[in-house]
Structures are given as structure tokens and as C-alpha cells.
Design a protein around this motif. Structure first.
Motif, PDB file in Angstrom:
ATOM      1  N   GLU A 167       0.882  -1.300   0.010  1.00 11.89           N
ATOM      2  CA  GLU A 167      -0.152  -0.039   0.017  1.00 11.89           C
ATOM      3  C   GLU A 167       0.917   1.186  -0.012  1.00 11.89           C
ATOM      4  N   LEU A 168       2.139   0.958   0.217  1.00 11.93           N
ATOM      5  CA  LEU A 168       3.047   2.334   0.636  1.00 11.93           C
ATOM      6  C   LEU A 168       3.853   2.511  -0.923  1.00 11.93           C
ATOM      7  N   MET A 169       3.958   1.669  -1.738  1.00 12.42           N
ATOM      8  CA  MET A 169       4.741   1.551  -3.020  1.00 12.42           C
ATOM      9  C   MET A 169       4.443   2.986  -3.668  1.00 12.42           C
ATOM     10  N   PRO A 170       3.100   3.356  -4.058  1.00 11.43           N
ATOM     11  CA  PRO A 170       3.136   4.490  -4.822  1.00 11.43           C
ATOM     12  C   PRO A 170       3.623   5.857  -3.912  1.00 11.43           C
ATOM     13  N   PHE A 171       3.453   5.697  -2.603  1.00 10.47           N
ATOM     14  CA  PHE A 171       4.226   6.894  -1.825  1.00 10.47           C
ATOM     15  C   PHE A 171       5.580   6.764  -1.774  1.00 10.47           C
ATOM     16  N   ARG A 172       6.208   5.461  -1.978  1.00 11.02           N
ATOM     17  CA  ARG A 172       7.745   5.281  -2.063  1.00 11.02           C
ATOM     18  C   ARG A 172       8.068   5.803  -3.433  1.00 11.02           C
ATOM     19  N   ASP A 173       7.444   5.455  -4.450  1.00  5.93           N
ATOM     20  CA  ASP A 173       7.866   5.761  -5.951  1.00  5.93           C
ATOM     21  C   ASP A 173       7.762   7.328  -5.844  1.00  5.93           C
ATOM     22  N   ALA A 174       6.709   8.008  -5.374  1.00  7.25           N
ATOM     23  CA  ALA A 174       6.741   9.573  -5.321  1.00  7.25           C
ATOM     24  C   ALA A 174       7.726  10.072  -4.668  1.00  7.25           C
ATOM     25  N   SER A 175       8.073   9.563  -3.620  1.00 10.09           N
ATOM     26  CA  SER A 175       9.295  10.231  -2.456  1.00 10.09           C
ATOM     27  C   SER A 175      10.724   9.787  -3.543  1.00 10.09           C
ATOM     28  N   LEU A 176      10.621   8.907  -4.082  1.00  9.52           N
ATOM     29  CA  LEU A 176      12.168   8.501  -4.741  1.00  9.52           C
ATOM     30  C   LEU A 176      12.180   9.606  -5.974  1.00  9.52           C
ATOM     31  N   GLU A 177      11.080   9.899  -6.749  1.00  3.92           N
ATOM     32  CA  GLU A 177      11.004  10.848  -7.969  1.00  3.92           C
ATOM     33  C   GLU A 177      11.329  12.448  -7.220  1.00  3.92           C
ATOM     34  N   ILE A 178      10.709  12.621  -6.293  1.00  8.39           N
ATOM     35  CA  ILE A 178      11.109  14.054  -5.618  1.00  8.39           C
ATOM     36  C   ILE A 178      12.433  14.164  -5.232  1.00  8.39           C
ATOM     37  N   LEU A 179      13.170  13.109  -4.743  1.00 15.73           N
ATOM     38  CA  LEU A 179      14.575  13.019  -4.282  1.00 15.73           C
ATOM     39  C   LEU A 179      15.399  13.071  -5.548  1.00 15.73           C
ATOM     40  N   GLN A 180      15.175  12.522  -6.340  1.00 17.54           N
ATOM     41  CA  GLN A 180      15.771  12.504  -7.912  1.00 17.54           C
ATOM     42  C   GLN A 180      15.930  13.892  -8.420  1.00 17.54           C
ATOM     43  N   LYS A 181      14.775  14.737  -8.228  1.00 19.41           N
ATOM     44  CA  LYS A 181      14.707  15.995  -8.820  1.00 19.41           C
ATOM     45  C   LYS A 181      15.340  17.103  -7.599  1.00 19.41           C
ATOM     46  N   ASN A 182      15.082  16.713  -6.427  1.00 22.16           N
ATOM     47  CA  ASN A 182      15.484  17.717  -5.454  1.00 22.16           C
ATOM     48  C   ASN A 182      16.378  17.164  -4.350  1.00 22.16           C
ATOM     49  N   PRO A 183      17.541  16.668  -4.549  1.00 22.45           N
ATOM     50  CA  PRO A 183      18.371  15.944  -3.666  1.00 22.45           C
ATOM     51  C   PRO A 183      18.753  16.934  -2.415  1.00 22.45           C
ATOM     52  N   SER A 184      18.659  18.223  -2.440  1.00 22.86           N
ATOM     53  CA  SER A 184      18.827  19.093  -1.402  1.00 22.86           C
ATOM     54  C   SER A 184      17.715  18.984  -0.478  1.00 22.86           C
ATOM     55  N   MET A 185      16.690  18.547  -0.816  1.00 26.66           N
ATOM     56  CA  MET A 185      15.430  18.234   0.227  1.00 26.66           C
ATOM     57  C   MET A 185      15.458  16.919   0.746  1.00 26.66           C
ATOM     58  N   ALA A 186      16.634  16.345   0.864  1.00 25.30           N
ATOM     59  CA  ALA A 186      16.482  14.866   1.230  1.00 25.30           C
ATOM     60  C   ALA A 186      16.147  14.683   2.672  1.00 25.30           C
ATOM     61  N   VAL A 187      16.319  15.437   3.566  1.00 20.71           N
ATOM     62  CA  VAL A 187      16.066  15.207   4.795  1.00 20.71           C
ATOM     63  C   VAL A 187      14.497  15.017   5.053  1.00 20.71           C
TER      64      VAL A 187
END
Length: 251
Positions: free
Chosen positions: A77-97
Motif C-alpha cells: 500500500e506504500l509503494m506509490p508513496f515510495r515511488d513519489a518520494s524517490l521521484e522528488i528525491l531525484q529532482k530535489n536532492p537538497s530536500m533529502a532530509v
């Protein structure tokens, strides 16, 4: 929502750079089996605990299992949320925390609840103690020894991540300067993490925006309409004159 909200799960302090390592392996396109192997090799010659007596294979396995559960193999149930998190991390590495914070909160709501009690106390006083946090958690989880022990791991993680600072007095902490998180999609992801960390999977927008579990961050104010337009996993229900309730979309 199931077992996730009742499980404590975190059996060792989790360092920020370890979260980064797991996410980077995932971004590199490696499969779960290879990532697990890579993480075991990564920790083979690293200290994973402040206590020398805890430098065991079992301790390292706890850490690897946590990282796998958070980034690589979360509940379905968390996979879509994980995928969205990974996508944002890739685009905004400075927002990793905040990205890591949101994901670990969703996967292990115990982290979210330790943060919530920590944030509540910091809103009342400049310095807080480990015992104050643990006593509040016991009201929620019961007076179990595991609550005390695992809460200490989460609190030490907060210090390792730089969102809490050790004060001069042992076992006493101070808040670090909050991190500004102006990116709207990241803020919406944080709101979703709060919903996923809550058994009811819903909450008033005003309360979520000011949730003490987000004490390390400054989140932007936004309307429910704006959130609903940008997230297919959150719906908005209006009640009263101008109050808005956020709910997870169930499939």
C-alpha cells in the motif's frame, strides 16, 4: 490500516547517510536482492552503534532490514508513496532530509509518534529530556520496556540527523533551526506521510500543517483544493464553514 501502526519496528538508531545509501542504490536501478547484499557489504566495516558490545552481525542485520523496509520493499500500500518520494528525491536532492523523514514516518509510524511527542514538548520549552518524551509515548503504547529502548534509538536518530541537538546536560536536548521546505509537491508528500502514519488515514488540514511531528521543518500554507489538484492519493472533504479534511484515497 493494519499492523504497521502497532509495530515499533526500529531496533537501532538510523543515520541519515544510511537512508541516502539505500535510496541511491534504488535510484541506480538495482533489484532488492542486490541492494540487500550491497548494504551488508556497506556495513561490514562500519560502526552501526555507539556501544561496542552491540557491534554484532544481528545489529547490522536490524539496520539493513529497516532500510530495506523503508526504501526498497515497503508494504504494498506504500509503494506509490515510495515511488513519489524517490521521484522528488531525484529532482530535489537538497530536500533529502524531509523526504526521508516523510517515508520513514509512513513505514514506521512509531518514528512519527516519537517526533510528535518531541515536537509537542519543544513547543512548550526550549530544552527537553529523553524521559519526558518516553513518558508521553508510554501513555500511547503502554509501559513496555521495548517502548523505552526503541524510543531512545529514534531520539538518537534525530540527533544524528541534526534536527535535535545535545545540550550540556546529559539526556537533554534542544531544537535545531527548522529547515525551510518551500517546494509544494514535497510539502504535499509530507502531508501524505502524516495521513499514512495515522491509523484513521485522515486529518484536518490545519492540524496536519501544524503537526508537531514536523517540528524540524517549515511547511508552506496551502489550500485543500491546491493539494487535491496535485495529488491523486489525497482527497479533500469540506466541513464547517472553512475547514478542510484530508483523506487518503482508497483503492
Amino acid at each position: 490500516m493494519g499492523k504497521r501502526h502497532e509495530t515499533i519496528g526500529i531496533k537501532q538508531a538510523i543515520r541519515f547517510e544510511w537512508m541516502q545509501k539505500a535510496a541511491n542504490l534504488l535510484l541506480a536501478g538495482l533489484d532488492a536482492k542486490v541492494i540487500r547484499q550491497e548494504l551488508h557489504e556497506f556495513f561490514a566495516d562500519r560502526k552501526v552503534s555507539a556501544s561496542e558490545c552491540e557491534q554484532s552481525t544481528q545489529t547490522r542485520t536490524f539496520v539493513v532490514n529497516n532500510l530495506m523496509k523503508i526504501w526498497v520493499s515497503p508494504d504494498q500500500e506504500l509503494m506509490p508513496f515510495r515511488d513519489a518520494s524517490l521521484e522528488i528525491l531525484q529532482k530535489n536532492p537538497s530536500m533529502a532530509v524531509p523526504i526521508h523523514w516523510g517515508l520513514i514516518s509512513a513505514v514506521y509510524p512509531f518514528w512519527f509518534n516519537v517526533a510528535r511527542q518531541t515536537g509537542r514538548l519543544l513547543a512548550l520549552q526550549n530544552q527537553i529530556t529523553q524521559n519526558q518524551i518516553i513518558n508521553r509515548l508510554k501513555e500511547q503504547y503502554g509501559d513496555r520496556q521495548t517502548v523505552s529502548r526503541y524510543a531512545k534509538y529514534v531520539i538518537r536518530s534525530f540527533v544524528a540527523w541534526g534536527v535535535l541537538q545535545d545540550s550540556e546536560a546529559k539526556g537533554c536536548y534542544e531544537k535545531s533551526a527548522p529547515m525551510n521546505t518551500p517546494e509544494p509537491n514535497l510539502a504535499i508528500l509530507m502531508f501524505e506521510s502524516a495521513l499514512r502514519a495515522t491509523p484513521e488515514a485522515k486529518g484536518a488540514l490545519k492540524l496536519i500543517l501544524n503537526n508537531p511531528a514536523f517540528f524540524p521543518f517549515q511547511l508552506p500554507v496551502m489550500t485543500g483544493d491546491f493539494i487535491a489538484q496535485r495529488s491523486e492519493r489525497i482527497k479533500v472533504v469540506r466541513y464547517g464553514l472553512d475547514d478542510e479534511l484530508l483523506k487518503l484515497v482508497t483503492t
